[in-house]
Design a protein around this motif. Structure first.
Motif, PDB file in Angstrom:
ATOM      1  N   GLU A 151       7.285  24.395  86.915  1.00 29.10           N
ATOM      2  CA  GLU A 151       6.401  24.725  87.566  1.00 29.10           C
ATOM      3  C   GLU A 151       5.400  25.289  86.104  1.00 29.10           C
ATOM      4  OE1 GLU A 151       5.595  25.205  90.486  1.00 29.10           O
ATOM      5  OE2 GLU A 151       7.213  24.074  90.805  1.00 29.10           O
ATOM      6  N   LYS A 152       5.573  25.439  85.277  1.00 28.60           N
ATOM      7  CA  LYS A 152       4.829  26.007  83.786  1.00 28.60           C
ATOM      8  C   LYS A 152       3.885  24.980  83.006  1.00 28.60           C
ATOM      9  CE  LYS A 152       7.366  28.942  81.832  1.00 28.60           C
ATOM     10  NZ  LYS A 152       7.282  30.300  80.359  1.00 28.60           N
ATOM     11  N   GLN A 153       4.217  23.670  83.666  1.00 25.90           N
ATOM     12  CA  GLN A 153       3.972  22.520  82.550  1.00 25.90           C
ATOM     13  C   GLN A 153       3.717  21.958  83.297  1.00 25.90           C
ATOM     14  OE1 GLN A 153       6.858  19.029  82.491  1.00 25.90           O
ATOM     15  NE2 GLN A 153       6.231  18.360  80.924  1.00 25.90           N
ATOM     16  N   LEU A 191      -2.234  20.675  85.747  1.00 27.07           N
ATOM     17  CA  LEU A 191      -3.242  21.266  86.723  1.00 27.07           C
ATOM     18  C   LEU A 191      -4.221  21.488  86.547  1.00 27.07           C
ATOM     19  CD1 LEU A 191      -4.261  21.089  90.340  1.00 27.07           C
ATOM     20  CD2 LEU A 191      -3.517  22.344  90.141  1.00 27.07           C
ATOM     21  N   MET A 192      -4.458  22.096  85.387  1.00 29.73           N
ATOM     22  CA  MET A 192      -5.063  22.958  84.319  1.00 29.73           C
ATOM     23  C   MET A 192      -6.458  22.351  84.009  1.00 29.73           C
ATOM     24  SD  MET A 192      -7.569  25.861  84.213  1.00 29.73           S
ATOM     25  CE  MET A 192      -6.679  27.413  84.757  1.00 29.73           C
ATOM     26  N   ARG A 210      -0.398  27.457  93.143  1.00 29.02           N
ATOM     27  CA  ARG A 210       0.834  26.844  91.870  1.00 29.02           C
ATOM     28  C   ARG A 210       0.808  28.490  91.073  1.00 29.02           C
ATOM     29  NH1 ARG A 210       3.527  23.066  90.900  1.00 29.02           N
ATOM     30  NH2 ARG A 210       2.183  21.899  91.463  1.00 29.02           N
ATOM     31  N   SER A 211      -0.116  29.434  90.623  1.00 27.08           N
ATOM     32  CA  SER A 211      -0.779  30.683  90.218  1.00 27.08           C
ATOM     33  C   SER A 211       0.123  31.446  90.903  1.00 27.08           C
ATOM     34  CB  SER A 211      -1.925  30.826  90.255  1.00 27.08           C
ATOM     35  OG  SER A 211      -2.705  30.593  89.461  1.00 27.08           O
ATOM     36  N   ALA A 212       0.239  31.369  92.750  1.00 22.69           N
ATOM     37  CA  ALA A 212       1.072  32.414  93.483  1.00 22.69           C
ATOM     38  C   ALA A 212       2.305  31.694  93.443  1.00 22.69           C
ATOM     39  CB  ALA A 212       0.842  32.645  94.628  1.00 22.69           C
ATOM     40  N   ASP A 225      19.883  30.233  84.962  1.00 23.72           N
ATOM     41  CA  ASP A 225      19.780  29.120  84.431  1.00 23.72           C
ATOM     42  C   ASP A 225      18.854  28.044  85.323  1.00 23.72           C
ATOM     43  OD1 ASP A 225      20.635  30.367  82.189  1.00 23.72           O
ATOM     44  OD2 ASP A 225      22.867  28.548  82.129  1.00 23.72           O
ATOM     45  N   ALA A 226      18.961  27.867  86.731  1.00 24.11           N
ATOM     46  CA  ALA A 226      18.829  27.275  87.399  1.00 24.11           C
ATOM     47  C   ALA A 226      17.171  27.707  87.584  1.00 24.11           C
ATOM     48  CB  ALA A 226      19.116  26.550  88.531  1.00 24.11           C
ATOM     49  N   LEU A 227      16.634  28.628  87.970  1.00 22.22           N
ATOM     50  CA  LEU A 227      15.634  29.927  88.032  1.00 22.22           C
ATOM     51  C   LEU A 227      14.692  29.390  86.746  1.00 22.22           C
ATOM     52  CD1 LEU A 227      16.350  32.373  90.243  1.00 22.22           C
ATOM     53  CD2 LEU A 227      15.140  30.076  90.755  1.00 22.22           C
TER      54      LEU A 227
END
Length: 293
Positions: free
Chosen positions: A106-108, A113-114, A77-79, A97-99
């Motif tokens: 992905e941060k959420q 996960l953390m 996930r970090s990569a 905007d989409a990215l």
């Protein structure tokens, strides 16, 4: 409009990141565990090997497998986050905007996960502390039993019996040695060789690294001291984990703020996308009615 709706959804979900969903809490009932046993086997291990044996038992548990899996997932996930961040910086317009939207999601997911990994790690530490407490309690009970007068008398009787046995062995040895040179040559030489071998083995066992008292800051510890030290270490690791949880909470807050800022930014652009402004003042249409047709 679709990007705006997604951004708003992420903002709301991330704002609630500190509260696990009900489904996740229910799934926690079947979470992997580690169930070490404070049994006789652990109690009889050399003090220098005790912690290693506990580590080995943990490595064979489902909880260790789950922690390892979570660690691999976090690495992947970090990569992915690094790649997405670079892609956002290089993009423009609608693609950017989409990215950005995907980057928030992905941060959420990374934070969730953390948080899961923190939960597993906390379970490992709590299990360790409970195991050390049980082992220490057993040691204290054994010490109390050893101080009991009846137990002391029993130990003294056993020692006296051992001395009587050794005395009888010495008498047999003396009688055998008295039989002459032939007996001396056959039995005496072998006896001395075996006795020397036993002495060497006993010395090797006594001096083995696993039988040496473990040291902390140059101070040798007995079993009681070692278990107290290990329990204190687990307590310190738990305190560090509490600090990491706080860091994670602040990271979740920042993701929520980023998501809400993105939602506001996209909402401000909506009129530019072709939507008509909302009419709130009827007086703006008076001319349609009073001017001649």
């Amino acid at each position: 409009m679709r990007v705006l709706r997604l951004a708003v959804r992420v903002a709301l979900l991330t704002a609630l990141a500190g509260t696990p969903p009900v489904a996740a809490q229910e799934a926690g009932l079947a979470d992997p565990v580690w169930r070490p046993v404070a049994g006789e086997r652990l109690m009889r291990l050399p003090a220098g090997y005790l912690d290693r044996a506990i580590d080995r038992d943990f490595r064979d548990s489902p909880l260790a497998a789950a922690l390892e899996e979570a660690g691999r997932a976090l690495t992947d996930r970090s990569a992915g986050l690094a790649e997405l961040q670079a892609a956002v910086e290089a993009a423009s317009g609608g693609e950017r905007d989409a990215l950005r939207q995907r980057f928030l999601e992905e941060k959420q997911a990374y934070l969730q996960l953390m948080g899961r990994r923190h939960d597993l790690e906390r379970r490992r530490l709590e299990t360790r502390r409970a195991l050390y407490g049980k082992l220490l309690s057993r040691l204290q009970r054994e010490d109390a039993g050893a101080e009991d007068p009846a137990m002391v008398r029993l130990a003294e009787d056993r020692q006296a019996a051992q001395h009587r046995f050794q005395a009888s062995v010495d008498k047999v040895d003396a009688a055998l040695f008295a039989r002459g040179a032939a007996a001396e040559s056959r039995y005496g030489a072998e006896y001395r060789r075996h006795a020397q071998a036993v002495d060497r083995l006993v010395a090797a066992i006594a001096g083995h690294p696993m039988n040496r008292a473990p040291e902390v800051d140059g101070r040798a510890l007995d079993r009681h001291g070692l278990l107290r030290h290990l329990a204190a270490e687990a307590e310190a690791e738990t305190a560090l984990l509490d600090q990491q949880d706080l860091v994670l909470a602040y990271m979740a807050k920042l993701v929520a703020l980023d998501a809400m800022a993105m939602a506001d930014e996209l909402a401000a652009r909506e009129p530019e996308g072709g939507e008509r402004p909302e009419v709130r003042d009827a007086s703006a249409a008076v001319g349609f009615f009073v001017d001649p047709n």
